[in-house]
Design an enzyme around this catalytic site. Structure first.
Site, PDB file in Angstrom:
ATOM      1  N   CYS A 171      20.304  -9.942  19.734  1.00  0.00           N
ATOM      2  CA  CYS A 171      19.020 -10.266  20.379  1.00  0.00           C
ATOM      3  C   CYS A 171      18.184 -11.093  19.386  1.00  0.00           C
ATOM      4  O   CYS A 171      18.003 -10.681  18.234  1.00  0.00           O
ATOM      5  CB  CYS A 171      18.284  -8.975  20.732  1.00  0.00           C
ATOM      6  SG  CYS A 171      16.561  -9.225  21.208  1.00  0.00           S
ATOM      7  N   CYS A 227      15.715 -10.651  25.208  1.00  0.00           N
ATOM      8  CA  CYS A 227      17.072 -11.102  25.540  1.00  0.00           C
ATOM      9  C   CYS A 227      17.521 -10.635  26.928  1.00  0.00           C
ATOM     10  O   CYS A 227      18.579 -11.037  27.409  1.00  0.00           O
ATOM     11  CB  CYS A 227      18.068 -10.657  24.483  1.00  0.00           C
ATOM     12  SG  CYS A 227      18.397  -8.891  24.534  1.00  0.00           S
ATOM     13  N   ASP A 269     -12.109   1.670  -3.464  1.00  0.00           N
ATOM     14  CA  ASP A 269     -10.752   1.761  -2.927  1.00  0.00           C
ATOM     15  C   ASP A 269      -9.878   0.713  -3.610  1.00  0.00           C
ATOM     16  O   ASP A 269      -9.682  -0.393  -3.108  1.00  0.00           O
ATOM     17  CB  ASP A 269     -10.803   1.520  -1.412  1.00  0.00           C
ATOM     18  CG  ASP A 269      -9.515   1.965  -0.754  1.00  0.00           C
ATOM     19  OD1 ASP A 269      -8.669   2.566  -1.435  1.00  0.00           O
ATOM     20  OD2 ASP A 269      -9.362   1.716   0.457  1.00  0.00           O
ATOM     21  N   CYS A 306      16.668  -1.919  22.340  1.00  0.00           N
ATOM     22  CA  CYS A 306      17.516  -2.997  22.827  1.00  0.00           C
ATOM     23  C   CYS A 306      18.781  -2.909  21.985  1.00  0.00           C
ATOM     24  O   CYS A 306      18.728  -3.009  20.766  1.00  0.00           O
ATOM     25  CB  CYS A 306      16.815  -4.339  22.609  1.00  0.00           C
ATOM     26  SG  CYS A 306      17.927  -5.740  22.682  1.00  0.00           S
ATOM     27  N   LYS A 340     -16.901   5.529  -4.213  1.00  0.00           N
ATOM     28  CA  LYS A 340     -15.462   5.702  -4.455  1.00  0.00           C
ATOM     29  C   LYS A 340     -14.774   4.378  -4.116  1.00  0.00           C
ATOM     30  O   LYS A 340     -14.578   4.049  -2.945  1.00  0.00           O
ATOM     31  CB  LYS A 340     -14.917   6.849  -3.609  1.00  0.00           C
ATOM     32  CG  LYS A 340     -13.462   7.175  -3.891  1.00  0.00           C
ATOM     33  CD  LYS A 340     -13.128   8.502  -3.261  1.00  0.00           C
ATOM     34  CE  LYS A 340     -11.690   8.929  -3.345  1.00  0.00           C
ATOM     35  NZ  LYS A 340     -10.668   7.957  -3.609  1.00  0.00           N
ATOM     36  N   TYR A 380     -15.649   3.902 -14.571  1.00  0.00           N
ATOM     37  CA  TYR A 380     -16.466   5.071 -14.235  1.00  0.00           C
ATOM     38  C   TYR A 380     -16.175   6.284 -15.099  1.00  0.00           C
ATOM     39  O   TYR A 380     -16.521   7.400 -14.745  1.00  0.00           O
ATOM     40  CB  TYR A 380     -16.302   5.439 -12.761  1.00  0.00           C
ATOM     41  CG  TYR A 380     -14.864   5.483 -12.272  1.00  0.00           C
ATOM     42  CD1 TYR A 380     -13.987   6.450 -12.740  1.00  0.00           C
ATOM     43  CD2 TYR A 380     -14.386   4.551 -11.352  1.00  0.00           C
ATOM     44  CE1 TYR A 380     -12.679   6.491 -12.318  1.00  0.00           C
ATOM     45  CE2 TYR A 380     -13.069   4.579 -10.917  1.00  0.00           C
ATOM     46  CZ  TYR A 380     -12.228   5.552 -11.407  1.00  0.00           C
ATOM     47  OH  TYR A 380     -10.928   5.582 -10.992  1.00  0.00           O
ATOM     48  N   CYS A 432      15.113  -5.735  27.989  1.00  0.00           N
ATOM     49  CA  CYS A 432      14.489  -6.277  26.774  1.00  0.00           C
ATOM     50  C   CYS A 432      13.672  -7.525  27.124  1.00  0.00           C
ATOM     51  O   CYS A 432      14.203  -8.439  27.757  1.00  0.00           O
ATOM     52  CB  CYS A 432      15.564  -6.627  25.747  1.00  0.00           C
ATOM     53  SG  CYS A 432      14.919  -7.522  24.318  1.00  0.00           S
ATOM     54  N   LYS A 453     -14.949  11.937   1.355  1.00  0.00           N
ATOM     55  CA  LYS A 453     -14.349  10.754   1.980  1.00  0.00           C
ATOM     56  C   LYS A 453     -15.019  10.457   3.319  1.00  0.00           C
ATOM     57  O   LYS A 453     -15.383  11.378   4.052  1.00  0.00           O
ATOM     58  CB  LYS A 453     -12.853  10.991   2.212  1.00  0.00           C
ATOM     59  CG  LYS A 453     -12.080  11.265   0.927  1.00  0.00           C
ATOM     60  CD  LYS A 453     -11.254  10.096   0.503  1.00  0.00           C
ATOM     61  CE  LYS A 453      -9.909  10.125   1.171  1.00  0.00           C
ATOM     62  NZ  LYS A 453      -9.034   9.060   0.672  1.00  0.00           N
ATOM     63  N   GLU A 506     -21.337   8.546  -7.160  1.00  0.00           N
ATOM     64  CA  GLU A 506     -20.853   7.169  -7.321  1.00  0.00           C
ATOM     65  C   GLU A 506     -20.102   6.731  -6.074  1.00  0.00           C
ATOM     66  O   GLU A 506     -19.609   7.572  -5.317  1.00  0.00           O
ATOM     67  CB  GLU A 506     -19.864   7.105  -8.502  1.00  0.00           C
ATOM     68  CG  GLU A 506     -20.488   7.471  -9.814  1.00  0.00           C
ATOM     69  CD  GLU A 506     -19.427   7.679 -10.895  1.00  0.00           C
ATOM     70  OE1 GLU A 506     -18.258   7.280 -10.698  1.00  0.00           O
ATOM     71  OE2 GLU A 506     -19.786   8.253 -11.929  1.00  0.00           O
TER      72      GLU A 506
HETATM   73  S1  IVH Z   1     -13.455   9.891 -10.975  1.00  0.00           S
HETATM   74  C1  IVH Z   1     -11.403  12.403 -14.085  1.00  0.00           C
HETATM   75  N1  IVH Z   1     -14.927   8.009  -9.856  1.00  0.00           N
HETATM   76  O1  IVH Z   1     -10.356   7.828  -6.566  1.00  0.00           O
HETATM   77  C2  IVH Z   1     -12.007  11.275 -13.326  1.00  0.00           C
HETATM   78  N2  IVH Z   1     -12.629   8.149  -9.247  1.00  0.00           N
HETATM   79  O2  IVH Z   1      -9.043   9.962  -5.040  1.00  0.00           O
HETATM   80  C3  IVH Z   1     -11.397  11.177 -11.977  1.00  0.00           C
HETATM   81  N3  IVH Z   1     -11.906   6.432  -7.668  1.00  0.00           N
HETATM   82  O3  IVH Z   1      -7.878   8.632  -8.905  1.00  0.00           O
HETATM   83  C4  IVH Z   1     -11.743   9.981 -11.217  1.00  0.00           C
HETATM   84  N4  IVH Z   1     -13.852   5.419  -7.489  1.00  0.00           N
HETATM   85  O4  IVH Z   1      -8.597   6.165  -8.642  1.00  0.00           O
HETATM   86  C5  IVH Z   1     -13.699   8.571  -9.933  1.00  0.00           C
HETATM   87  N5  IVH Z   1     -16.330   6.395  -8.984  1.00  0.00           N
HETATM   88  C6  IVH Z   1     -15.111   6.948  -9.058  1.00  0.00           C
HETATM   89  C7  IVH Z   1     -14.018   6.455  -8.341  1.00  0.00           C
HETATM   90  C8  IVH Z   1     -12.779   7.089  -8.450  1.00  0.00           C
HETATM   91  C9  IVH Z   1     -12.590   5.416  -7.109  1.00  0.00           C
HETATM   92  C10 IVH Z   1     -10.487   6.731  -7.417  1.00  0.00           C
HETATM   93  C11 IVH Z   1      -9.684   7.070  -8.638  1.00  0.00           C
HETATM   94  C12 IVH Z   1      -9.170   8.443  -8.389  1.00  0.00           C
HETATM   95  C13 IVH Z   1      -9.190   8.509  -6.903  1.00  0.00           C
HETATM   96  C14 IVH Z   1      -9.216   9.926  -6.412  1.00  0.00           C
END
Ligand code: IVH
Length: 690
Positions: free
Chosen positions: A437, A417, A116, A432, A114, A225, A414, A320, A112
């Site tokens: 200032c 000033c 942010d 400074c 990830k 998820y 600086c 990551k 999946e």
């Molecule tokens: S699984 C037990 N799936 O990433 C389930 N996490 O660095 C654990 N996150 O705390 C999470 N996308 O906030 C999962 N597709 C995804 C995700 C995901 C983002 C975040 C989540 C987790 C953090 C870990």
């Protein structure tokens, strides 16, 4: 059609349109027609109050603003997941999984995106959204139900075809798409409000707003998820395909949840990794931020068998992405004077697109750093944006260096000033030392007004600059003397904005002592130290009169902070500022917390703990959170009232005192046992822990 039938029909239609609009991004009616349906539903519900229900689309925004979010304990702890940047480590993960599952076929994996954003958990009972929470420390989070209800892609109710599906917990990520984030920051900049650094911060900040009506105006979205039924065995008996996480994602999508469409299932880790690579290349095309990929064992039964370590589940790993780089020209090196006088060199760049935003400045940290990397005006440089926000110059492309560049030299005066810059023996920073200032004064006022300090909405850089230029303010102490006439005479400030600003100023008078202390911008006194000091003294007078010896006795306050604080309040200029603030009516206190009821039925209710020394597996904060989650309390000093002293390595005087007073001492192992044996009974939903 009876009113009840019409209401039901309207709700169904509106939910369907919400889903098409917010989840599928495929609306089939105009906003106007949608509004008509909504208005009709509102007026029917108003005429038939007996037919109102909690999952009606008219009930997304409701309830009065809260004063704080109540804590909630997660029935299944929200563990973090292990991270890697390295394909070899992903293969190690696969090997570990297969070693633990020797008696089965090699497991399939789901990959999946990830997202942010901010992790949240939602509970549905009898198909209705009952509660929602932030992750918090993983054991206990904040109850943000009212805020989550405002997110239109999250269903308020779900169909329940089988009793086994009536109670579920889902987890996911709340995020802001790029376009919405940029629009929000544009608006904030027009209103001179502090900008959010990135979409994740904006989402987190929005979920922390105490007024759900404000949250509803933030265009938050979510992806779900994770799905657990409260009665897993019954759910699996009702539908055996739900052993597959991939099928669960489909189940979620089929029940109105926003599931990300890019999840895929693979038979081997190699294919899973190829898919991760594809997204590493394509990620800029997405309308939201991702910071990697998540690889999960597909079978839920096998997930349970794998269980978790203390820190993270064994069936999932995050791959990551590496920080992204861009190449651009460094046009010039400017010097920026901060609120404590530190002069920071800043790279002025040819604007370049990096990770979805245009970068035209990057920090260069300090003179030594520039020398070490030999960064010069005119160079072609690589810039990087890591997990965090501020881009930095990582390397110079020497092959592109023009013939006439000069090594960087820190000026001796600086840039604002003109006073002589000072370099101490103990730090690389250059300062400074002229406290009046103009650059420092401006930065100090901005800091005082900022969100984490006094949180004075509308008091941003543009307003501060004008007020200083007009001579209407000279320091923090003057903010509260501003009048409506003075403010509304400023450029780009109408009467309405002036009134809003005065209201924010007025509201900030009640900010607690910790925020005031942090806002004063005392060297070394960050938010955490300010909180500790405020909790100890409770009034600004007591802090002002404290001597360094009393200060260092406070937990986490070292000699540097103590001295800086004492020196700050020794200065008559600073005492005068505090006097002005008091005169303006600021409370500058921290009220005593309401005493907890002695026995709330929790395992550690009424028990008082003192932490000392260093624990291996818990930070101070984590240990405190664990104790508090079970109803206990953590205090700083050992006394006869203390029930337990938890002693890690290098425990000193507190351990001795416990011995003298006969207080029970727990080492880390005993502490952990206490947490586990006194822990609430694990529910059926709980994942296996070591
Ligand atoms: S699984 C037990 N799936 O990433 C389930 N996490 O660095 C654990 N996150 O705390 C999470 N996308 O906030 C999962 N597709 C995804 C995700 C995901 C983002 C975040 C989540 C987790 C953090 C870990």
């Amino acid at each position: 059609m009876t009113p009840a039938e019409r209401i039901e029909r309207l709700r169904r239609e509106i939910r369907e349109h919400d889903h098409r609009y917010f989840v599928l991004a495929d609306p089939i009616i105009s906003d106007y027609d949608y509004d008509l349906l909504m208005k009709e539903l509102q007026s029917l519900e108003a005429a038939h109050p007996d037919l109102i229900s909690a999952d009606s689309p008219t009930h997304r925004v409701g309830g009065a603003p809260l004063s704080a979010f109540p804590p909630v304990r997660h029935p299944i702890p929200m563990l973090s997941i292990s991270n890697t940047y390295d394909t070899a480590e992903v293969r190690d993960f696969d090997r570990r999984v297969r070693d633990l599952l020797v008696d089965t076929d090699p497991p399939a994996y789901v990959v999946e995106l990830k997202i942010d954003g901010v992790a949240v958990s939602l509970r549905y009972e009898d198909g209705l959204l009952k509660s929602g929470a932030t992750r918090g420390d993983g054991v206990q989070g904040d109850d943000i139900t009212a805020n989550l209800r405002t997110i239109r892609s999250l269903p308020l109710g779900i169909p329940v075809e089988h009793p086994a599906f009536a109670r579920v917990e889902v987890r996911g990520e709340v995020y802001l798409p790029h376009t919405r984030f940029e629009k929000m920051n544009r608006l904030r900049s027009e209103r001179d409000e502090p900008l959010f650094a990135n979409p994740r911060n904006a989402a987190a900040g929005s979920l922390k707003l105490l007024d759900p009506r404000q949250v509803a105006e933030r265009p938050l979205q979510a992806f779900i998820y994770f799905l657990r039924f409260e009665d897993e065995p019954a759910a699996l008996a009702a539908n055996s395909t739900l052993d597959s996480h991939y099928r669960r994602l489909e189940w979620l999508a089929g029940h109105g949840f926003p599931a990300n469409p890019n999840s895929r299932r693979f038979d081997t880790i190699e294919n899973a990794m190829t898919y991760c690579d594809e997204w590493e290349q394509k990620r800029d095309a997405l309308p939201y931020d991702i910071d990697g990929m998540v690889i999960k064992v597909d079978s839920v039964r096998l997930q349970e068998r794998l269980g978790a370590t203390l820190k993270s589940p064994r069936w999932v790993v995050a791959y990551k992405f590496k920080a992204r780089r861009a190449v651009t020209k460094l046009k010039d090196i400017h010097l920026q004077v901060g609120r404590t006088g530190v002069v920071t060199p800043v790279a002025i760049l040819e604007p370049v697109l990096l990770a979805g935003s245009t970068i035209s400045r990057a920090t260069l940290h300090n003179e030594d750093e520039i020398r070490r990397k030999d960064i010069r005006a005119g160079d072609t440089v690589f810039i990087e944006k890591g997990g965090d926000v501020i881009p930095k110059v990582v390397e110079v492309d020497l092959s592109q260096r023009p013939a006439d560049t000069q090594p960087f030299d820190m000026p001796s005066t600086c840039p604002v000033c003109g006073s002589t810059l000072v370099r101490s023996d103990t730090e690389v920073a250059v300062r400074c030392e002229n406290t009046v200032c103009p650059a420092q004064v401006q930065a100090r006022i901005e800091h005082f007004a900022s969100r984490d300090a006094m949180d004075i909405d509308g008091f941003g850089p543009a307003v501060t600059e004008q007020l200083l230029a007009e001579g209407l303010i000279h320091d923090i102490g003057d903010l509260y003397t501003l009048t409506r006439e003075q403010l509304s005479a400023l450029e780009r400030m109408g009467e309405k904005s002036a009134d809003n600003l005065l209201r924010s100023l007025d509201a900030s008078k009640n900010q607690t002592l910790d925020r005031v202390l942090f806002g004063l911008g005392i060297q070394h006194v960050g938010e955490r130290a300010a909180r500790q000091i405020a909790t100890h003294f409770r009034s600004v007078e007591a802090v002002m009169n404290a001597n360094p010896e009393t200060l260092v006795a406070i937990p986490e306050i070292g000699p540097a902070i103590a001295e800086s604080l004492a020196r700050f309040f020794h200065n008559p200029i600073h005492r005068a500022i505090v006097e002005k603030l008091r005169h303006a009516g600021l409370s500058m206190t921290l009220p005593e917390p309401a005493p907890r009821p002695p026995d709330t039925g929790m395992p550690l209710s009424g028990k008082i703990f003192v932490l000392t020394g260093t624990l291996q597996r818990y930070s101070r904060d984590e240990a405190t959170a664990r104790i508090e989650a079970l109803g206990g309390r953590v205090t700083s000093g050992v006394s006869k009232k203390t029930d337990f002293v938890v002693a890690g390595e290098d425990s000193g005087s507190k351990l001795r005192k416990a011995g003298e007073l006969g207080v029970s001492v727990l080492d880390e192992e005993a502490f952990e046992k206490l947490l586990v044996t006194d822990d609430a009974q694990p529910s059926q939903m709980e994942l296996k822990l070591d």
